[in-house]
Write a protein that holds these residues in place. Structure first.
Motif, short mmCIF file in Angstrom:
data_model
loop_
_atom_site.label_atom_id
_atom_site.label_comp_id
_atom_site.label_asym_id
_atom_site.label_seq_id
_atom_site.Cartn_x
_atom_site.Cartn_y
_atom_site.Cartn_z
N GLU A 1 8.82 4.09 7.00
CA GLU A 1 8.31 2.86 6.38
C GLU A 1 7.23 2.23 7.25
O GLU A 1 6.20 1.76 6.74
CB GLU A 1 9.46 1.88 6.15
CG GLU A 1 10.44 2.32 5.07
CD GLU A 1 11.66 1.42 4.99
OE1 GLU A 1 11.72 0.45 5.79
OE2 GLU A 1 12.56 1.69 4.17
N LEU A 2 7.46 2.22 8.54
CA LEU A 2 6.45 1.69 9.47
C LEU A 2 5.17 2.51 9.42
O LEU A 2 4.06 1.97 9.35
CB LEU A 2 7.00 1.68 10.90
CG LEU A 2 8.12 0.70 11.21
CD1 LEU A 2 8.74 1.01 12.58
CD2 LEU A 2 7.61 -0.74 11.18
N LEU A 3 5.34 3.83 9.43
CA LEU A 3 4.17 4.71 9.43
C LEU A 3 3.39 4.58 8.14
O LEU A 3 2.14 4.62 8.14
CB LEU A 3 4.63 6.16 9.64
CG LEU A 3 3.52 7.21 9.75
CD1 LEU A 3 2.62 6.91 10.94
CD2 LEU A 3 4.13 8.60 9.87
N GLY A 4 4.10 4.40 7.03
CA GLY A 4 3.44 4.29 5.74
C GLY A 4 2.53 3.08 5.62
O GLY A 4 1.59 3.08 4.82
N SER A 5 2.81 2.04 6.39
CA SER A 5 1.99 0.82 6.33
C SER A 5 1.17 0.62 7.60
O SER A 5 0.58 -0.44 7.79
CB SER A 5 2.88 -0.40 6.09
OG SER A 5 3.88 -0.50 7.10
N ALA A 6 1.12 1.64 8.46
CA ALA A 6 0.33 1.54 9.69
C ALA A 6 -1.12 1.91 9.41
O ALA A 6 -1.42 2.66 8.47
CB ALA A 6 0.91 2.46 10.76
N ASP A 7 -2.01 1.42 10.24
CA ASP A 7 -3.42 1.79 10.18
C ASP A 7 -3.75 2.88 11.20
O ASP A 7 -4.63 3.71 10.97
CB ASP A 7 -4.31 0.57 10.47
CG ASP A 7 -4.07 -0.56 9.50
OD1 ASP A 7 -4.31 -0.36 8.30
OD2 ASP A 7 -3.63 -1.64 9.96
#
Length: 435
Positions: free
Chosen positions: A265-271
């Motif tokens: 989930e973190l990676l999916g919304s990371a830049d």
């Protein structure tokens, strides 16, 4: 900027794909003579910081100028030495992280982490916690490369001292020399990411100095940096205090399903994703996402026979011949700073910022790759080095063949050298030339 400083900055900015005209924004000053070494360490440091600063003002759309102060640069490149925690000095190297004399040369080990120390002792057959004397005796009985091979096979870190020529002739040395300082790739045609008004999100999977310096810099520039470590293997306390300033940190076990879901989930919304583990170590986690800027950092590069090896700045200096240059093959030395770590860290931050700038205009997922060994090669083979031969001249005269230093007084249309060599003392006529 003087020519030497400008050459390094121009070189890095060109590798990063930046507009050459922006280099004119860099202003250089401060105290001179810092980070003294046989190799041009200060030039590397200035150039890396200048390139990072240029990438920052470009990404932010600011006009500049960029000011590079030697005092600030030199202090930052040894930030771990200046750290104090309630007045206590940091522990930068554990007792078993050092040079050792082997039967035919020298070996340097890195045993700051408990699991690396355990692997070193197991490879050497040293029981218990392992005293310095016991390790010295075990290494002293073996050849340097034998120690290197055995310790790496056990999961530890040890590198035999090599001269620059030995490194250049090795397969890994040839692989490093054949590649650019860093690589930047566009992986797909993902659409440009629209501005959301929120801070840049950077997921930090790095350790020790180079990667954390990069993400520490991105945090300084306003990014929301979240560092993730394995629960049972946190960063060393003093490394954390020095390089995790400005960030948030958390622990996740990516082999645990619930933690893996959180991470995804973190990676999916990371830049941005920055990784600093040895090549291949994170492949099973499938870290690619459309539109993501990924920066991968390693010690030796993800190629060649050493591509899967762990490594640190101090070990790269030993393998690549830097330690022999700064000392000798008989008594190795070291750079005045962990310059490969810090220099690569600022260069990594610059590469991330440049990738974000390009992505904003053109789209595409981006991948940048850097290695400490590549930075070491740039230091030893690409940056201008002081050579006295350039400033010496030879001439024949009454005293024989004379080698002497050229005068530093120089200007357009001025003399290049003296018009006559020295004669025999006291042998000239006591009269003016020309009568």
């Amino acid at each position: 900027m003087d020519n030497t400083v400008r050459t390094g900055t121009e070189s890095l900015w060109s590798v990063l794909g930046g507009d050459p005209a922006l280099v004119d924004r860099v202003e250089h000053g401060g105290v001179s003579g810092l980070l003294p070494a046989r190799l041009p360490v200060m030039d590397l440091a200035r150039a890396a910081v200048a390139a990072c600063s240029l990438a920052a003002v470009e990404h932010a759309g600011l006009p500049g100028p960029v000011r590079v102060d030697d005092g600030a640069v030199a202090t930052a490149f040894v930030s771990e030495r200046h750290l104090r925690v309630d007045g206590r000095a940091p522990v930068n190297f554990a007792p078993l992280s050092r040079f050792w004399r082997a039967a035919d040369g020298w070996v340097r080990t890195h045993a700051n982490y408990p699991h690396h120390e355990a692997a070193l002792l197991a490879a050497l057959g040293v029981p218990g916690s392992g005293s310095v004397e016991a390790v010295a005796a075990a290494i002293g009985e073996r050849k340097a490369v034998e120690v290197e091979t055995a310790v790496y096979a056990a999961g530890g870190l040890a590198v035999a001292l090599r001269t620059p020529g030995e490194w250049a002739a090795s397969e890994q040395g040839r692989e490093v020399a054949a590649r650019p300082l860093l690589t930047r790739e566009r992986l797909d045609e993902a659409a440009p990411r629209a501005g959301s008004g929120r801070p840049l999100r950077v997921l930090d999977l790095t350790r020790v100095i180079a990667g954390p310096v990069a993400t520490r810099t991105l945090a300084l520039l306003g990014a929301d940096v979240l560092r993730i470590d394995p629960p049972g293997n946190p960063e060393l306390p003093d490394q954390h205090a020095d390089t995790d300033v400005g960030k948030r940190t958390a622990a996740l076990d990516l082999d645990r399903p619930s933690d893996r879901r959180t991470f995804d989930e973190l990676l999916g919304s990371a830049d941005v994703l920055v990784t600093g583990y040895r090549p291949g170590a994170l492949d099973r986690f499938d870290l690619e996402r459309p539109g993501l800027v990924t920066a991968r950092l390693s010690a030796w590069g993800d190629y060649g026979p050493w591509g899967g090896r762990r490594g640190f700045d101090s070990l790269v200096q030993v393998a690549t011949g830097i330690a022999a240059v700064e000392g000798s093959a008989e008594e190795p030395g070291a750079l005045p700073a962990q310059a490969l770590d810090h220099g690569t860290g600022y260069l990594l931050a610059a590469a991330v910022l440049r990738s974000l700038t390009e992505q904003r205009a053109e789209g595409g997922s981006r991948l940048v790759r850097l290695a400490l060994a590549q930075t070491g090669h740039w230091l030893t083979d690409s940056l201008p080095r002081y050579s006295p031969e350039r400033y010496l001249a030879e001439s024949e005269g009454p005293l024989g063949r004379l080698r002497h230093a050229l005068s530093p007084v120089s200007y357009e249309g001025g003399p290049a050298n003296w018009s006559r060599p020295p004669g025999l003392a006291g042998a000239d006529a006591t009269e003016w030339l020309g009568g």
